[in-house]
Design a protein around this motif. Structure first.
Motif, short mmCIF file in Angstrom:
data_model
loop_
_atom_site.label_atom_id
_atom_site.label_comp_id
_atom_site.label_asym_id
_atom_site.label_seq_id
_atom_site.Cartn_x
_atom_site.Cartn_y
_atom_site.Cartn_z
N ALA A 1 6.33 3.98 0.51
CA ALA A 1 7.77 3.73 0.52
C ALA A 1 8.22 3.27 1.91
CB ALA A 1 8.53 5.00 0.12
N ALA A 2 8.99 2.21 1.95
CA ALA A 2 9.56 1.65 3.19
C ALA A 2 8.53 0.96 4.08
CB ALA A 2 10.29 2.73 4.00
N LEU A 3 7.29 0.84 3.61
CA LEU A 3 6.29 0.11 4.39
C LEU A 3 6.26 -1.36 3.97
CD1 LEU A 3 3.17 2.48 4.57
CD2 LEU A 3 4.96 2.15 6.27
N ASP A 4 6.08 -2.26 4.95
CA ASP A 4 5.93 -3.67 4.60
C ASP A 4 4.53 -3.89 4.00
OD1 ASP A 4 4.04 -3.94 6.72
OD2 ASP A 4 5.65 -4.32 8.15
N PRO A 5 4.28 -5.06 3.38
CA PRO A 5 3.00 -5.28 2.71
C PRO A 5 1.78 -5.08 3.60
CG PRO A 5 4.56 -6.95 2.04
CD PRO A 5 5.23 -6.17 3.12
N GLN A 6 1.88 -5.48 4.88
CA GLN A 6 0.74 -5.34 5.78
C GLN A 6 0.42 -3.87 6.03
OE1 GLN A 6 1.13 -7.42 9.50
NE2 GLN A 6 -0.87 -6.80 10.24
N ASN A 7 1.45 -3.06 6.27
CA ASN A 7 1.21 -1.64 6.52
C ASN A 7 0.83 -0.89 5.25
OD1 ASN A 7 1.59 -0.97 9.39
ND2 ASN A 7 3.61 -1.88 9.10
N GLY B 1 7.38 1.68 11.71
CA GLY B 1 7.23 2.49 10.50
C GLY B 1 5.78 2.73 10.14
N GLY B 2 4.95 1.67 10.23
CA GLY B 2 3.53 1.81 9.92
C GLY B 2 2.81 2.70 10.90
N GLU B 3 3.18 2.60 12.19
CA GLU B 3 2.55 3.43 13.22
C GLU B 3 2.94 4.91 13.04
OE1 GLU B 3 2.39 -0.04 16.68
OE2 GLU B 3 4.10 1.32 16.53
N LYS B 4 4.20 5.15 12.68
CA LYS B 4 4.63 6.53 12.41
C LYS B 4 3.86 7.12 11.24
CE LYS B 4 9.41 6.08 14.04
NZ LYS B 4 10.82 6.03 13.60
N LYS B 5 3.63 6.29 10.22
CA LYS B 5 2.88 6.77 9.06
C LYS B 5 1.46 7.17 9.48
CE LYS B 5 4.17 6.67 5.33
NZ LYS B 5 4.85 7.69 4.51
N ARG B 6 0.85 6.38 10.37
CA ARG B 6 -0.48 6.71 10.88
C ARG B 6 -0.45 8.07 11.60
NH1 ARG B 6 -4.37 2.48 11.63
NH2 ARG B 6 -3.60 0.43 11.01
N VAL B 7 0.59 8.30 12.38
CA VAL B 7 0.72 9.57 13.11
C VAL B 7 0.86 10.74 12.13
CG1 VAL B 7 2.16 10.90 14.70
CG2 VAL B 7 1.68 8.49 15.18
N SER B 8 1.70 10.55 11.10
CA SER B 8 1.92 11.65 10.15
C SER B 8 0.64 11.98 9.37
CB SER B 8 3.07 11.30 9.19
OG SER B 8 2.75 10.19 8.38
N ILE B 9 -0.20 10.97 9.12
CA ILE B 9 -1.49 11.24 8.47
C ILE B 9 -2.45 11.92 9.44
CG2 ILE B 9 -3.49 10.20 7.33
CD1 ILE B 9 -1.61 7.95 6.39
N ALA B 10 -2.42 11.48 10.71
CA ALA B 10 -3.26 12.12 11.73
C ALA B 10 -2.91 13.60 11.87
CB ALA B 10 -3.09 11.40 13.07
N ALA C 1 -1.03 -2.23 2.95
CA ALA C 1 -2.46 -2.55 2.82
C ALA C 1 -3.29 -1.70 3.77
CB ALA C 1 -2.68 -4.04 3.08
N MET C 2 -2.77 -1.48 4.99
CA MET C 2 -3.45 -0.62 5.96
C MET C 2 -3.60 0.79 5.39
SD MET C 2 -2.46 2.21 8.00
CE MET C 2 -0.70 1.97 8.19
N LEU C 3 -2.54 1.30 4.79
CA LEU C 3 -2.57 2.64 4.24
C LEU C 3 -3.59 2.74 3.10
CD1 LEU C 3 -1.45 5.50 4.09
CD2 LEU C 3 0.31 4.65 2.56
N GLU C 4 -3.64 1.71 2.27
CA GLU C 4 -4.60 1.74 1.16
C GLU C 4 -6.04 1.74 1.68
OE1 GLU C 4 -5.57 -0.57 -3.03
OE2 GLU C 4 -3.64 -0.87 -2.06
N GLU C 5 -6.28 1.03 2.77
CA GLU C 5 -7.62 1.06 3.38
C GLU C 5 -7.98 2.47 3.84
OE1 GLU C 5 -7.83 -1.77 6.52
OE2 GLU C 5 -7.52 -3.51 5.22
N VAL C 6 -7.00 3.16 4.44
CA VAL C 6 -7.23 4.54 4.88
C VAL C 6 -7.52 5.44 3.69
CG1 VAL C 6 -6.14 6.56 5.94
CG2 VAL C 6 -5.84 4.31 6.98
N LEU C 7 -6.76 5.27 2.61
CA LEU C 7 -6.96 6.08 1.41
C LEU C 7 -8.31 5.79 0.76
CD1 LEU C 7 -3.38 5.80 -0.12
CD2 LEU C 7 -4.36 7.76 1.08
#
Length: 283
Positions: free
Chosen positions: A174-180, A148-157, A182-188
């Motif tokens: 939504a639907a991301l675990d805490p680690q992913n 799920g986290g990797e797919k989110k990275r692709v959709s942002i790319a 946190a990864m998304l917040e770093e990207v933002l």
């Protein structure tokens, strides 16, 4: 003679937007909003408040039944709708609804290729987007087998490769675990530091409080609050109307302030680091 003050021009503007689904449910009811270059905006509100409908109108997926949209002061019509879609990218809540290609590289290439760019430019944009999201190693992998986290990275790319000026995220954690998450917040955070214009709808008031410069609250298809995070979360009537709560750091600070355990000021800490720093300076 007084020097003239240059008026700030919004990069994206909505004027009196109305939208109804199937002629019945009023999803937007006279929405007015100016969005300025480089802003970090959190959009809050309960399910059905109008957030997603507003986003889909602002990037041209839906057409308002009434009202106007302006991109850099240019009124959007059927003739220049693609100009809006090119410059206002949207990352959907469910990455599976956005991903269509058989490999990550083909997926991220899809948008730039539709712009009919030269092959060299498409390759440059795709490589840059994959590197930005740290997924260059996934180039040849089928996206639907990613996590799920990797797919989110692709959709942002996908959106980064389009080089959209404004990026909208519809409930990205939504639907991301805490680690992913946190990864998304770093990207933002990284995007924000680069001066990108970002709008993010979320139910996470703690994230909105620590990340956003500006908070917009939707309720029943209208904007009922538009201010700094601190000023919005101080308005209990607004929070109650929109089914929102105070951020945790906000409440903790108020409790400690009542007990005279922290400075009696207006500087509310937004995260643990700021809170720790504030406590260490309070004697």
């Amino acid at each position: 003679m007084e020097a003239s003050v240059e008026k700030k021009v919004p990069v994206l503007r909505a004027e009196n937007l109305h939208f109804t689904y199937n002629g019945e449910k009023k999803a937007l009811n006279g929405v007015n909003l100016d969005i300025y270059e480089g802003e970090r905006i959190a959009v809050l509100g309960s399910n059905g408040a109008g957030k997603s409908t507003f986003f889909l109108n602002m990037n041209g997926v839906l057409k308002p039944e009434k009202g106007e949209i302006f991109y850099r002061e240019e009124k959007i019509t059927k003739k220049n709708l693609n100009h809006l879609r090119k410059n206002v990218g949207i990352v959907f809540q469910d990455a599976d609804n956005q991903i269509i290609a058989s490999t990550v590289m083909a997926e991220v290439s899809f948008g730039p290729m539709n712009l009919k760019l030269p092959r060299e430019e498409v390759v440059r944009r795709v490589d840059k987007a994959l590197e930005y999201m740290n997924i260059s190693d996934f180039k040849e992998r089928p996206p639907h087998y990613l996590s799920g986290g990797e797919k989110k990275r692709v959709s942002i790319a996908d959106i980064i490769a389009m080089e959209s000026e404004i990026i909208i995220f519809d409930e990205p954690t939504a639907a991301l675990d805490p680690q992913n998450a946190a990864m998304l917040e770093e990207v933002l955070d990284k995007m924000g530091r680069e001066g990108r214009t970002l709008l993010i709808s979320t139910h996470d008031v703690d994230f909105a409080y620590r990340w956003a410069q500006r908070v917009i609250v939707f309720c029943d298809g209208k904007i009922i609050a538009d201010d700094t995070p601190l000023n919005v979360f101080r308005q209990d009537e607004i929070l109650k109307k929109a089914n929102l709560k105070h951020p945790m750091m906000f409440d903790i600070y108020d409790i400690l302030k009542e007990k005279h355990m922290v400075p009696d000021g207006e500087v509310y800490p937004k995260n643990i680091s700021e809170f720790r720093e504030m406590l260490s300076s309070f004697k």
